[in-house]
Design a protein around this motif. Structure first.
Motif, PDB file in Angstrom:
ATOM      1  N   ALA A  12       0.810  -1.209   0.000  1.00 19.41           N
ATOM      2  CA  ALA A  12       0.000   0.000   0.000  1.00 19.41           C
ATOM      3  C   ALA A  12       0.852   1.270   0.000  1.00 19.41           C
ATOM      4  O   ALA A  12       0.399   2.327  -0.410  1.00 19.41           O
ATOM      5  N   THR A  13       2.071   1.176   0.472  1.00 19.69           N
ATOM      6  CA  THR A  13       2.944   2.344   0.545  1.00 19.69           C
ATOM      7  C   THR A  13       4.001   2.264  -0.550  1.00 19.69           C
ATOM      8  O   THR A  13       4.857   1.378  -0.515  1.00 19.69           O
ATOM      9  N   PRO A  14       3.969   3.154  -1.527  1.00 20.36           N
ATOM     10  CA  PRO A  14       4.959   3.088  -2.606  1.00 20.36           C
ATOM     11  C   PRO A  14       6.389   3.170  -2.074  1.00 20.36           C
ATOM     12  O   PRO A  14       6.686   3.954  -1.190  1.00 20.36           O
ATOM     13  N   ALA A  15       7.231   2.339  -2.626  1.00 22.71           N
ATOM     14  CA  ALA A  15       8.630   2.320  -2.222  1.00 22.71           C
ATOM     15  C   ALA A  15       9.478   1.900  -3.412  1.00 22.71           C
ATOM     16  O   ALA A  15       9.031   1.119  -4.249  1.00 22.71           O
ATOM     17  N   ALA A  16      10.671   2.410  -3.503  1.00 20.42           N
ATOM     18  CA  ALA A  16      11.555   2.099  -4.626  1.00 20.42           C
ATOM     19  C   ALA A  16      12.271   0.779  -4.394  1.00 20.42           C
ATOM     20  O   ALA A  16      13.493   0.712  -4.300  1.00 20.42           O
ATOM     21  N   ILE A  17      11.485  -0.270  -4.272  1.00 14.48           N
ATOM     22  CA  ILE A  17      12.030  -1.613  -4.100  1.00 14.48           C
ATOM     23  C   ILE A  17      11.247  -2.561  -4.997  1.00 14.48           C
ATOM     24  O   ILE A  17      10.077  -2.314  -5.292  1.00 14.48           O
ATOM     25  N   PRO A  18      11.849  -3.643  -5.460  1.00 12.51           N
ATOM     26  CA  PRO A  18      11.099  -4.591  -6.272  1.00 12.51           C
ATOM     27  C   PRO A  18      10.306  -5.573  -5.398  1.00 12.51           C
ATOM     28  O   PRO A  18      10.715  -5.892  -4.282  1.00 12.51           O
ATOM     29  N   ALA A  19       9.178  -6.028  -5.909  1.00 13.20           N
ATOM     30  CA  ALA A  19       8.437  -7.088  -5.223  1.00 13.20           C
ATOM     31  C   ALA A  19       9.206  -8.400  -5.319  1.00 13.20           C
ATOM     32  O   ALA A  19       9.242  -9.187  -4.383  1.00 13.20           O
ATOM     33  N   ILE A  20       9.822  -8.625  -6.478  1.00 14.26           N
ATOM     34  CA  ILE A  20      10.605  -9.841  -6.705  1.00 14.26           C
ATOM     35  C   ILE A  20      11.997  -9.414  -7.133  1.00 14.26           C
ATOM     36  O   ILE A  20      12.160  -8.658  -8.096  1.00 14.26           O
ATOM     37  N   TYR A  21      12.996  -9.882  -6.415  1.00 18.10           N
ATOM     38  CA  TYR A  21      14.380  -9.589  -6.766  1.00 18.10           C
ATOM     39  C   TYR A  21      15.162 -10.889  -6.750  1.00 18.10           C
ATOM     40  O   TYR A  21      15.174 -11.606  -5.742  1.00 18.10           O
ATOM     41  N   ILE A  33       9.496 -17.465 -13.233  1.00 14.17           N
ATOM     42  CA  ILE A  33       8.446 -16.758 -12.502  1.00 14.17           C
ATOM     43  C   ILE A  33       7.174 -16.759 -13.333  1.00 14.17           C
ATOM     44  O   ILE A  33       7.146 -16.210 -14.437  1.00 14.17           O
ATOM     45  N   GLY A  34       6.125 -17.387 -12.812  1.00 10.24           N
ATOM     46  CA  GLY A  34       4.882 -17.462 -13.553  1.00 10.24           C
ATOM     47  C   GLY A  34       3.668 -17.362 -12.659  1.00 10.24           C
ATOM     48  O   GLY A  34       3.709 -17.735 -11.488  1.00 10.24           O
ATOM     49  N   ASP A  35       2.573 -16.844 -13.212  1.00  9.72           N
ATOM     50  CA  ASP A  35       1.279 -16.800 -12.536  1.00  9.72           C
ATOM     51  C   ASP A  35       1.315 -16.012 -11.237  1.00  9.72           C
ATOM     52  O   ASP A  35       0.675 -16.389 -10.258  1.00  9.72           O
ATOM     53  N   CYS A  36       2.059 -14.937 -11.209  1.00  7.03           N
ATOM     54  CA  CYS A  36       2.105 -14.070 -10.034  1.00  7.03           C
ATOM     55  C   CYS A  36       1.397 -12.757 -10.340  1.00  7.03           C
ATOM     56  O   CYS A  36       1.364 -12.315 -11.475  1.00  7.03           O
ATOM     57  N   GLU A  37       0.837 -12.156  -9.303  1.00  3.41           N
ATOM     58  CA  GLU A  37       0.246 -10.829  -9.448  1.00  3.41           C
ATOM     59  C   GLU A  37       0.999  -9.872  -8.549  1.00  3.41           C
ATOM     60  O   GLU A  37       1.129 -10.105  -7.343  1.00  3.41           O
ATOM     61  N   ILE A  38       1.516  -8.804  -9.151  1.00  2.00           N
ATOM     62  CA  ILE A  38       2.265  -7.803  -8.401  1.00  2.00           C
ATOM     63  C   ILE A  38       1.486  -6.501  -8.419  1.00  2.00           C
ATOM     64  O   ILE A  38       1.198  -5.958  -9.495  1.00  2.00           O
ATOM     65  N   GLY A  39       1.120  -6.003  -7.254  1.00  3.32           N
ATOM     66  CA  GLY A  39       0.343  -4.775  -7.147  1.00  3.32           C
ATOM     67  C   GLY A  39       1.222  -3.539  -7.185  1.00  3.32           C
ATOM     68  O   GLY A  39       2.433  -3.603  -7.394  1.00  3.32           O
ATOM     69  N   THR A  40       0.609  -2.395  -6.974  1.00  7.72           N
ATOM     70  CA  THR A  40       1.335  -1.135  -7.030  1.00  7.72           C
ATOM     71  C   THR A  40       2.231  -0.957  -5.804  1.00  7.72           C
ATOM     72  O   THR A  40       2.098  -1.645  -4.807  1.00  7.72           O
ATOM     73  N   GLY A  41       3.156  -0.015  -5.913  1.00  8.56           N
ATOM     74  CA  GLY A  41       4.017   0.305  -4.782  1.00  8.56           C
ATOM     75  C   GLY A  41       5.402  -0.298  -4.873  1.00  8.56           C
ATOM     76  O   GLY A  41       6.156  -0.265  -3.900  1.00  8.56           O
ATOM     77  N   PHE A  42       5.746  -0.872  -6.023  1.00  8.63           N
ATOM     78  CA  PHE A  42       7.084  -1.441  -6.214  1.00  8.63           C
ATOM     79  C   PHE A  42       7.700  -0.833  -7.465  1.00  8.63           C
ATOM     80  O   PHE A  42       7.014  -0.599  -8.448  1.00  8.63           O
ATOM     81  N   ASN A  43       9.011  -0.601  -7.435  1.00  9.04           N
ATOM     82  CA  ASN A  43       9.681  -0.056  -8.599  1.00  9.04           C
ATOM     83  C   ASN A  43      11.178  -0.360  -8.533  1.00  9.04           C
ATOM     84  O   ASN A  43      11.848   0.126  -7.620  1.00  9.04           O
ATOM     85  N   PRO A  44      11.679  -1.163  -9.464  1.00  8.39           N
ATOM     86  CA  PRO A  44      10.920  -1.957 -10.425  1.00  8.39           C
ATOM     87  C   PRO A  44      10.070  -2.994  -9.693  1.00  8.39           C
ATOM     88  O   PRO A  44      10.362  -3.338  -8.546  1.00  8.39           O
ATOM     89  N   GLN A  45       9.077  -3.519 -10.358  1.00 11.31           N
ATOM     90  CA  GLN A  45       8.254  -4.520  -9.692  1.00 11.31           C
ATOM     91  C   GLN A  45       8.930  -5.896  -9.687  1.00 11.31           C
ATOM     92  O   GLN A  45       8.692  -6.701  -8.799  1.00 11.31           O
ATOM     93  N   MET A  46       9.775  -6.118 -10.669  1.00 13.45           N
ATOM     94  CA  MET A  46      10.491  -7.388 -10.738  1.00 13.45           C
ATOM     95  C   MET A  46      11.889  -7.113 -11.274  1.00 13.45           C
ATOM     96  O   MET A  46      12.040  -6.533 -12.351  1.00 13.45           O
ATOM     97  N   THR A  47      12.919  -7.479 -10.545  1.00 12.72           N
ATOM     98  CA  THR A  47      14.296  -7.272 -10.973  1.00 12.72           C
ATOM     99  C   THR A  47      15.014  -8.616 -10.994  1.00 12.72           C
ATOM    100  O   THR A  47      15.083  -9.294  -9.968  1.00 12.72           O
TER     101      THR A  47
END
Length: 114
Positions: A12-21, A33-47
């Motif tokens: 819920a809180t935007p942060a400059a971190i990836p959900a998946i690294y 990595i398959g069939d995952c849902e990544i919501g808002t608040g990550f950047n990049p969302q996947m690294t």
């Protein structure tokens, strides 16, 4: 080696971190990595791999990525090889922005909405 499927990430809180690294820790990153849902608040969302790592045999497929307009949905590290970024869906990110498509890579069939 990293395998992940069927997981939902949200922040819920935007942060400059990836959900998946993914980092191999020894100069090489390998991921599936398959069939995952990544919501808002990550950047990049996947690294996958840091700037100095080679990314090998990585397949990112069938994920739903939801992010702000300025977020990078998928970032792929240096010297990617045999990497597939296919059939992913994004809402909010302007484009798929792998940092290095690399040799033998397939980046196709993605839908990136505004």
């Amino acid at each position: 080696t990293f395998d992940l499927a069927g997981v939902q990430f949200s922040n819920a809180t935007p942060a400059a971190i990836p959900a998946i690294y993914v980092s191999g820790g020894a100069g090489t990153a390998i991921a599936g990595i398959g069939d995952c849902e990544i919501g808002t608040g990550f950047n990049p969302q996947m690294t996958i791999g840091n700037a100095a790592e080679i990314v090998q045999d990585t397949r990112i497929h069938d994920n739903k990525i939801v992010g702000a307009a300025a977020s990078v949905p998928i970032a792929i590290g240096a010297g990617a090889n045999n990497t597939q970024v296919i059939a992913n869906v994004s809402r909010g990110s302007g484009a798929t922005l792998p940092t290095d498509a690399g040799t033998g890579s397939n980046i196709a069939l993605n839908i990136w909405g505004a």
